[in-house]
Design an enzyme around this catalytic site. Sequence first.
Site, PDB file in Angstrom:
ATOM      1  N   HIS A 270       0.857  -1.200   0.000  1.00 25.20           N
ATOM      2  CA  HIS A 270       0.000   0.000   0.000  1.00 25.20           C
ATOM      3  C   HIS A 270       0.889   1.246   0.000  1.00 25.20           C
ATOM      4  O   HIS A 270       1.705   1.386  -0.905  1.00 25.20           O
ATOM      5  CB  HIS A 270      -0.923  -0.095   1.238  1.00 25.20           C
ATOM      6  CG  HIS A 270      -2.028   0.915   1.311  1.00 25.20           C
ATOM      7  ND1 HIS A 270      -2.432   1.706   0.271  1.00 25.20           N
ATOM      8  CD2 HIS A 270      -2.852   1.231   2.345  1.00 25.20           C
ATOM      9  CE1 HIS A 270      -3.433   2.477   0.651  1.00 25.20           C
ATOM     10  NE2 HIS A 270      -3.706   2.219   1.921  1.00 25.20           N
ATOM     11  N   HIS A 311      -2.386  -2.301  -9.548  1.00 24.52           N
ATOM     12  CA  HIS A 311      -3.357  -1.637  -8.662  1.00 24.52           C
ATOM     13  C   HIS A 311      -4.628  -2.466  -8.632  1.00 24.52           C
ATOM     14  O   HIS A 311      -5.013  -3.059  -9.647  1.00 24.52           O
ATOM     15  CB  HIS A 311      -3.683  -0.224  -9.168  1.00 24.52           C
ATOM     16  CG  HIS A 311      -4.310   0.647  -8.128  1.00 24.52           C
ATOM     17  ND1 HIS A 311      -5.646   0.616  -7.847  1.00 24.52           N
ATOM     18  CD2 HIS A 311      -3.764   1.546  -7.282  1.00 24.52           C
ATOM     19  CE1 HIS A 311      -5.907   1.469  -6.868  1.00 24.52           C
ATOM     20  NE2 HIS A 311      -4.783   2.046  -6.512  1.00 24.52           N
ATOM     21  N   ASP A 369       2.723   5.415  -6.704  1.00 25.77           N
ATOM     22  CA  ASP A 369       3.979   5.281  -5.954  1.00 25.77           C
ATOM     23  C   ASP A 369       5.196   5.127  -6.839  1.00 25.77           C
ATOM     24  O   ASP A 369       6.323   5.100  -6.347  1.00 25.77           O
ATOM     25  CB  ASP A 369       3.878   4.064  -5.024  1.00 25.77           C
ATOM     26  CG  ASP A 369       2.842   4.309  -3.938  1.00 25.77           C
ATOM     27  OD1 ASP A 369       1.906   3.498  -3.816  1.00 25.77           O
ATOM     28  OD2 ASP A 369       2.948   5.336  -3.250  1.00 25.77           O
TER      29      ASP A 369
HETATM   30  C1  SDX Z   1      -1.434   2.158  -3.276  1.00 28.62           C
HETATM   31  O1  SDX Z   1      -6.152   0.753  -3.133  1.00 28.62           O
HETATM   32  C2  SDX Z   1      -5.669   1.933  -3.387  1.00 28.62           C
HETATM   33  O2  SDX Z   1      -6.339   2.808  -3.869  1.00 28.62           O
HETATM   34  C3  SDX Z   1      -4.215   2.133  -2.952  1.00 28.62           C
HETATM   35  C4  SDX Z   1      -3.564   3.457  -3.372  1.00 28.62           C
HETATM   36  C5  SDX Z   1      -4.177   4.628  -2.640  1.00 28.62           C
HETATM   37  O3  SDX Z   1      -4.048   5.758  -3.140  1.00 28.62           O
HETATM   38  O4  SDX Z   1      -4.704   4.424  -1.498  1.00 28.62           O
HETATM   39  O5  SDX Z   1      -3.686   3.658  -4.761  1.00 28.62           O
HETATM   40  C6  SDX Z   1      -2.080   3.465  -3.006  1.00 28.62           C
HETATM   41  O6  SDX Z   1      -1.378   1.341  -2.396  1.00 28.62           O
HETATM   42  C7  SDX Z   1      -0.933   1.865  -4.677  1.00 28.62           C
HETATM   43  C8  SDX Z   1      -0.389   0.414  -4.814  1.00 28.62           C
HETATM   44  C9  SDX Z   1       1.033   0.426  -4.284  1.00 28.62           C
HETATM   45  N1  SDX Z   1       1.558  -0.996  -4.229  1.00 28.62           N
HETATM   46  C10 SDX Z   1       2.532  -1.380  -5.038  1.00 28.62           C
HETATM   47  O7  SDX Z   1       3.003  -0.702  -5.969  1.00 28.62           O
HETATM   48  C11 SDX Z   1       3.063  -2.774  -4.696  1.00 28.62           C
HETATM   49  C12 SDX Z   1       3.186  -3.609  -5.978  1.00 28.62           C
HETATM   50  N2  SDX Z   1       1.826  -3.901  -6.464  1.00 28.62           N
HETATM   51  C13 SDX Z   1       1.216  -5.139  -6.103  1.00 28.62           C
HETATM   52  O8  SDX Z   1       1.611  -5.712  -4.907  1.00 28.62           O
HETATM   53  C14 SDX Z   1      -0.259  -5.236  -6.469  1.00 28.62           C
HETATM   54  O9  SDX Z   1      -0.368  -4.782  -7.748  1.00 28.62           O
HETATM   55  C15 SDX Z   1      -1.286  -4.568  -5.590  1.00 28.62           C
HETATM   56  C16 SDX Z   1      -1.144  -4.959  -4.156  1.00 28.62           C
HETATM   57  C17 SDX Z   1      -1.184  -3.090  -5.717  1.00 28.62           C
HETATM   58  C18 SDX Z   1      -2.656  -5.007  -6.108  1.00 28.62           C
HETATM   59  O10 SDX Z   1      -2.745  -6.367  -5.893  1.00 28.62           O
HETATM   60  P1  SDX Z   1      -4.097  -7.170  -6.247  1.00 28.62           P
HETATM   61  O11 SDX Z   1      -5.162  -6.282  -6.746  1.00 28.62           O
HETATM   62  O12 SDX Z   1      -4.429  -8.051  -5.081  1.00 28.62           O
HETATM   63  O13 SDX Z   1      -3.690  -7.980  -7.476  1.00 28.62           O
HETATM   64  P2  SDX Z   1      -3.041  -9.427  -7.450  1.00 28.62           P
HETATM   65  O14 SDX Z   1      -1.983  -9.476  -6.403  1.00 28.62           O
HETATM   66  O15 SDX Z   1      -4.132 -10.434  -7.399  1.00 28.62           O
HETATM   67  O16 SDX Z   1      -2.311  -9.451  -8.873  1.00 28.62           O
HETATM   68  C19 SDX Z   1      -2.993  -9.884 -10.033  1.00 28.62           C
HETATM   69  C20 SDX Z   1      -1.898 -10.539 -10.866  1.00 28.62           C
HETATM   70  C21 SDX Z   1      -1.143 -11.618 -10.112  1.00 28.62           C
HETATM   71  O17 SDX Z   1      -0.604 -12.496 -11.090  1.00 28.62           O
HETATM   72  P3  SDX Z   1      -1.469 -13.865 -11.478  1.00 28.62           P
HETATM   73  O18 SDX Z   1      -1.799 -14.558 -10.170  1.00 28.62           O
HETATM   74  O19 SDX Z   1      -2.688 -13.366 -12.213  1.00 28.62           O
HETATM   75  O20 SDX Z   1      -0.528 -14.666 -12.345  1.00 28.62           O
HETATM   76  O21 SDX Z   1      -0.907  -9.548 -11.215  1.00 28.62           O
HETATM   77  C22 SDX Z   1       0.343  -9.911 -10.618  1.00 28.62           C
HETATM   78  C23 SDX Z   1       0.037 -10.889  -9.519  1.00 28.62           C
HETATM   79  O22 SDX Z   1       1.150 -11.761  -9.309  1.00 28.62           O
HETATM   80  N3  SDX Z   1       0.905  -8.664 -10.095  1.00 28.62           N
HETATM   81  C24 SDX Z   1       2.185  -8.326 -10.166  1.00 28.62           C
HETATM   82  C25 SDX Z   1       2.271  -7.050  -9.602  1.00 28.62           C
HETATM   83  N4  SDX Z   1       1.066  -6.658  -9.208  1.00 28.62           N
HETATM   84  C26 SDX Z   1       0.212  -7.660  -9.513  1.00 28.62           C
HETATM   85  N5  SDX Z   1       3.254  -9.004 -10.658  1.00 28.62           N
HETATM   86  C27 SDX Z   1       4.439  -8.352 -10.557  1.00 28.62           C
HETATM   87  N6  SDX Z   1       4.608  -7.109 -10.039  1.00 28.62           N
HETATM   88  C28 SDX Z   1       3.546  -6.442  -9.543  1.00 28.62           C
HETATM   89  N7  SDX Z   1       3.704  -5.235  -9.025  1.00 28.62           N
END
Ligand code: SDX
Length: 434
Positions: A270, A311, A369
């Site tokens: 997050h 996201h 971010d």
């Molecule tokens: C913020 O919610 C908000 O609004 C948050 C925010 C706000 O203003 O409050 O916008 C601020 O928190 C932004 C997000 C910051 N986090 C990151 O940058 C961390 C990296 N991102 C991930 O951890 C992820 O994308 C999340 C946590 C942001 C979202 O995760 P989800 O929605 O639970 O998605 P998921 O984990 O189910 O991913 C879907 C697929 C998966 O692959 P498959 O199982 O389909 O094969 O996408 C892949 C994930 O492995 N994936 C990534 C990835 N993000 C998702 N693979 C590699 N790198 C990534 N960053």
Amino acid sequence: MTSANKPTKVTLTFDNGAPPIDLPILSGTLGNDVIDIRALGKHGVYTYDPGFLSTASCNSNITYIDGEKGLLYYRGYPIEQLAEHCDFLEVSYLLTYGELPNAIEKKQFTNTISTHTMLHDQLTNVFRGFRRDAHPMAVMVGVVGSMSAFYFNDMDVLNLEHREVSAHRLLAKLPTIAAWSYKYNMGQPFIYPQNHLTYAENFMHMMFATPCEKYEPNPVLAKAFEKILILHADHEQNASTSTVRLAGSSGANPFACIASGIASLWGPAHGGANEATLKMLEEIGDVSRIAEYIKRAKDKNDTFRLMGFGHRVYRNMDPRAAIMQKTCYEVLNELGLHDDPMFKLALELEKIALQDEYFVSRKLYPNVDFYSGIVMRAMGIPNSMFTAIFAMARTSGWIAQWSEMISEPEQKIGRPRQMYTGKLRRDFVPTSNR
Ligand code: SDX
């Protein structure tokens, strides 16, 4: 789907002959319709949605996100216009009161906040309870939570005036708390707020001034910083906002609720992602190593993720990332850092990732971010302060969401149920028989 043929209800049918259940479909002013499942409980049926991928936890008038189109509105105003034309306090007023302030309202609100920036002098002792190397977010969780021990005379959450005083105190004091967390970390004396400075200038002054020499905030950097705060102010029902709402639903005091939001925001998935993104860029170090890290991000056996990418809601570019990238150019140009290696590395990483099928097929784009750390680092802000600044900005949205939740006529304590998968009933076994 036109409103003419939009469904107004859904019927749950069961394959064991149990009577069907009709559930109404509700429409907001924008975005997806929702199935009102509140009646399900009395039929002995729950829905199951860990992580709330398909669950609307509330109705809200504050922020609207269209993940497919990459749109973000605060009270109906597109984020691009607010970032371009407003300052942070103007946007904070909009989030809480629902309208942009006129000139008199803006002056009054700015004056109110500017005259609440000081902390109770004994709060300095709370800082001193921490080790010098404590992470600023640890200090902020502790100091904000302890505010309820100092400002307890206006904590009746059902009293609108009390809510307003506490909200103003939080909005005004978070920059002081954040900046002092940094000063404490550095072993430098606390610098007191200057009420004649703008919100961004005041924070920068408290961060970078010392008793030994004057510090004049660079106006270009101060304006860029206001923009960064606006971009981070609110974002619908994200993890930390949902935490604040859930904490507030029990009637907990506003300082405890905001402290819980800060704690939740700290997570690297997050708000902690900005600090993690810069650590990742520093670890990658050079464009020649991007392919190696992209490969790791795609490897299911590797816990590494491309920080600042992906996201839960956006299936398009996060509109804040686009504005942040533009702000990057402005700040780096102002500072003569055209060739900042981190920025060039980030641009190259974004380009390569957005051409890679893994990211394209999963609609993983840079989020807020991805670039924010580069801008703040260029401004001389250390990595450890990035999430603290995110928390400072998001306090504006948390306050608005918290107050909306309390004034919601249907408001109840948040108490989700579960699907139990544990042991069936069994009797106690004495130690001698285990
Ligand atoms: C913020 O919610 C908000 O609004 C948050 C925010 C706000 O203003 O409050 O916008 C601020 O928190 C932004 C997000 C910051 N986090 C990151 O940058 C961390 C990296 N991102 C991930 O951890 C992820 O994308 C999340 C946590 C942001 C979202 O995760 P989800 O929605 O639970 O998605 P998921 O984990 O189910 O991913 C879907 C697929 C998966 O692959 P498959 O199982 O389909 O094969 O996408 C892949 C994930 O492995 N994936 C990534 C990835 N993000 C998702 N693979 C590699 N790198 C990534 N960053």
